[in-house]
Design a protein around this motif. Structure first.
Motif, mmCIF file in Angstrom:
data_model
loop_
_atom_site.group_PDB
_atom_site.id
_atom_site.type_symbol
_atom_site.label_atom_id
_atom_site.label_comp_id
_atom_site.label_asym_id
_atom_site.label_seq_id
_atom_site.Cartn_x
_atom_site.Cartn_y
_atom_site.Cartn_z
ATOM 1 N N PHE A 110 0.810 -1.371 -0.024
ATOM 2 C CA PHE A 110 -0.035 -0.094 0.073
ATOM 3 C C PHE A 110 0.894 1.353 0.094
ATOM 4 O O PHE A 110 0.523 2.135 -0.602
ATOM 5 C CB PHE A 110 -0.876 0.058 1.189
ATOM 6 C CG PHE A 110 -2.204 -0.712 1.199
ATOM 7 C CD1 PHE A 110 -2.257 -2.068 0.445
ATOM 8 C CD2 PHE A 110 -3.396 -0.316 1.568
ATOM 9 C CE1 PHE A 110 -3.340 -2.771 0.470
ATOM 10 C CE2 PHE A 110 -4.534 -0.912 1.482
ATOM 11 C CZ PHE A 110 -4.772 -2.073 0.860
ATOM 12 N N THR A 111 1.957 1.312 0.802
ATOM 13 C CA THR A 111 2.720 2.548 1.009
ATOM 14 C C THR A 111 4.254 2.236 0.712
ATOM 15 O O THR A 111 4.670 0.873 0.665
ATOM 16 C CB THR A 111 2.459 3.038 2.323
ATOM 17 O OG1 THR A 111 3.103 2.134 3.281
ATOM 18 C CG2 THR A 111 1.378 3.473 2.718
ATOM 19 N N GLN A 112 5.052 3.167 0.240
ATOM 20 C CA GLN A 112 6.276 3.076 -0.003
ATOM 21 C C GLN A 112 7.108 2.625 1.107
ATOM 22 O O GLN A 112 7.042 3.362 2.040
ATOM 23 C CB GLN A 112 6.737 4.579 -0.928
ATOM 24 C CG GLN A 112 8.280 4.192 -1.261
ATOM 25 C CD GLN A 112 8.057 3.477 -2.677
ATOM 26 O OE1 GLN A 112 7.266 3.514 -3.208
ATOM 27 N NE2 GLN A 112 9.456 2.891 -2.693
ATOM 28 N N PRO A 113 7.716 1.582 0.827
ATOM 29 C CA PRO A 113 8.684 0.986 1.899
ATOM 30 C C PRO A 113 9.848 1.944 2.392
ATOM 31 O O PRO A 113 10.149 2.937 1.450
ATOM 32 C CB PRO A 113 9.215 -0.300 1.410
ATOM 33 C CG PRO A 113 8.700 -0.671 0.070
ATOM 34 C CD PRO A 113 7.761 0.445 -0.307
ATOM 35 N N ASN A 114 9.956 2.439 3.629
ATOM 36 C CA ASN A 114 10.993 3.229 4.151
ATOM 37 C C ASN A 114 10.718 4.463 4.066
ATOM 38 O O ASN A 114 11.435 5.489 4.220
ATOM 39 C CB ASN A 114 12.311 2.897 3.838
ATOM 40 C CG ASN A 114 12.623 1.185 4.070
ATOM 41 O OD1 ASN A 114 12.831 0.992 5.196
ATOM 42 N ND2 ASN A 114 13.125 0.519 3.101
ATOM 43 N N VAL A 115 9.449 4.775 3.260
ATOM 44 C CA VAL A 115 8.994 6.105 3.425
ATOM 45 C C VAL A 115 7.829 6.403 4.253
ATOM 46 O O VAL A 115 8.001 7.592 5.144
ATOM 47 C CB VAL A 115 8.936 6.526 1.796
ATOM 48 C CG1 VAL A 115 8.332 7.951 1.876
ATOM 49 C CG2 VAL A 115 9.903 6.302 1.008
ATOM 50 N N GLU A 116 7.042 5.748 4.010
ATOM 51 C CA GLU A 116 5.512 5.929 4.710
ATOM 52 C C GLU A 116 5.103 4.572 5.314
ATOM 53 O O GLU A 116 5.046 3.598 4.578
ATOM 54 C CB GLU A 116 4.691 6.466 3.725
ATOM 55 C CG GLU A 116 3.290 6.674 4.596
ATOM 56 C CD GLU A 116 2.098 7.162 3.587
ATOM 57 O OE1 GLU A 116 1.144 7.680 4.278
ATOM 58 O OE2 GLU A 116 2.333 7.401 2.387
ATOM 59 N N ALA A 117 4.708 4.580 6.734
ATOM 60 C CA ALA A 117 3.945 3.513 7.178
ATOM 61 C C ALA A 117 2.635 3.722 7.721
ATOM 62 O O ALA A 117 2.384 4.947 8.009
ATOM 63 C CB ALA A 117 4.827 2.667 8.368
ATOM 64 N N MET A 118 1.504 2.997 7.545
ATOM 65 C CA MET A 118 0.118 3.256 8.091
ATOM 66 C C MET A 118 0.311 3.149 9.504
ATOM 67 O O MET A 118 0.766 2.312 10.202
ATOM 68 C CB MET A 118 -0.874 2.223 7.317
ATOM 69 C CG MET A 118 -1.009 2.335 5.686
ATOM 70 S SD MET A 118 -1.873 1.156 5.097
ATOM 71 C CE MET A 118 -0.931 -0.260 4.880
ATOM 72 N N PRO A 119 -0.414 3.851 10.064
ATOM 73 C CA PRO A 119 -0.601 3.925 11.349
ATOM 74 C C PRO A 119 -1.622 2.734 11.770
ATOM 75 O O PRO A 119 -2.284 2.245 11.166
ATOM 76 C CB PRO A 119 -1.455 5.122 11.846
ATOM 77 C CG PRO A 119 -1.982 5.670 10.702
ATOM 78 C CD PRO A 119 -1.357 5.204 9.480
ATOM 79 N N THR A 120 -1.093 1.908 12.974
ATOM 80 C CA THR A 120 -1.801 0.848 13.296
ATOM 81 C C THR A 120 -3.222 0.903 13.447
ATOM 82 O O THR A 120 -3.974 -0.091 12.818
ATOM 83 C CB THR A 120 -1.472 0.257 14.876
ATOM 84 O OG1 THR A 120 -1.640 1.549 15.946
ATOM 85 C CG2 THR A 120 0.265 -0.116 14.914
ATOM 86 N N GLY A 121 -3.808 1.921 13.697
ATOM 87 C CA GLY A 121 -5.454 2.011 13.787
ATOM 88 C C GLY A 121 -6.021 1.957 12.571
ATOM 89 O O GLY A 121 -6.940 1.320 12.208
ATOM 90 N N ALA A 122 -5.354 2.594 11.487
ATOM 91 C CA ALA A 122 -5.984 2.313 10.158
ATOM 92 C C ALA A 122 -5.678 1.079 9.507
ATOM 93 O O ALA A 122 -6.703 0.497 8.889
ATOM 94 C CB ALA A 122 -5.248 3.524 9.049
ATOM 95 N N ILE A 123 -4.150 0.503 9.687
ATOM 96 C CA ILE A 123 -3.962 -0.876 9.034
ATOM 97 C C ILE A 123 -4.787 -1.924 9.673
ATOM 98 O O ILE A 123 -5.422 -2.997 9.104
ATOM 99 C CB ILE A 123 -2.667 -1.193 9.244
ATOM 100 C CG1 ILE A 123 -2.143 -2.214 7.929
ATOM 101 C CG2 ILE A 123 -1.966 -1.490 10.332
ATOM 102 C CD1 ILE A 123 -0.761 -2.544 7.852
#
Length: 149
Positions: free
Chosen positions: A41-54
């Motif tokens: 879903f998101t670019q590795p090592n650039v953005e991570a989804m917050p736990t609540g969303a994921i």
């Protein structure tokens, strides 16, 4: 003994998310095929989804994805929080999985509630964000529509 973990062999600096990638395939002793897909879903090592969303996306996709694609064994969030692994019985193409994912993401966007949002059915029910799930689903769906026309 050296154990090879497939995801550790991929150069995370050379991929562009979002994408669907067939990343594993095994034949069981009885001849069944198990296939694993990387749903990034998101670019590795650039953005991570917050736990609540994921976490909310995981709950929503657990049902919605099974409406779109048969023989799903599991959909699990990646520890790095950049996507999910999809494990299924049988063969499917990346294109088939991508089409099912896009339909699933639209259902996430249209959802009015997160299923199993209670202490009996979920071990961390307080850490969920339907709003966050919808926002990530929108962004990923818009990008996937450009890739898988």
């Amino acid at each position: 003994m050296k154990i090879i973990v497939e995801s550790f062999t991929m150069d995370h600096t050379k991929v562009t998310a979002p994408f669907v990638r067939k990343c594993g395939h095994i034949n069981t002793p009885k001849g069944d095929v198990i296939t694993k897909f990387d749903l990034r879903f998101t670019q590795p090592n650039v953005e991570a989804m917050p736990t609540g969303a994921i976490h909310a996306i995981e709950h929503l996709m657990a049902g919605f994805f099974r409406e779109e694609l048969e023989d799903i064994v599991d959909i699990s969030p990646m520890g790095c929080r950049t996507g999910f692994y999809l494990i299924k019985v049988g063969e499917s193409t990346e294109e088939d999985v991508a089409q099912a994912l896009m339909k699933t993401l639209q259902k996430v966007i249209d959802a009015e509630e997160v299923p199993a949002l209670n202490p009996i059915q979920c071990g961390n029910y307080r850490d969920m964000s339907l709003f966050g799930a919808k926002e990530y689903a929108r962004v990923v769906l818009d990008k996937l529509k450009q890739i898988y026309k």
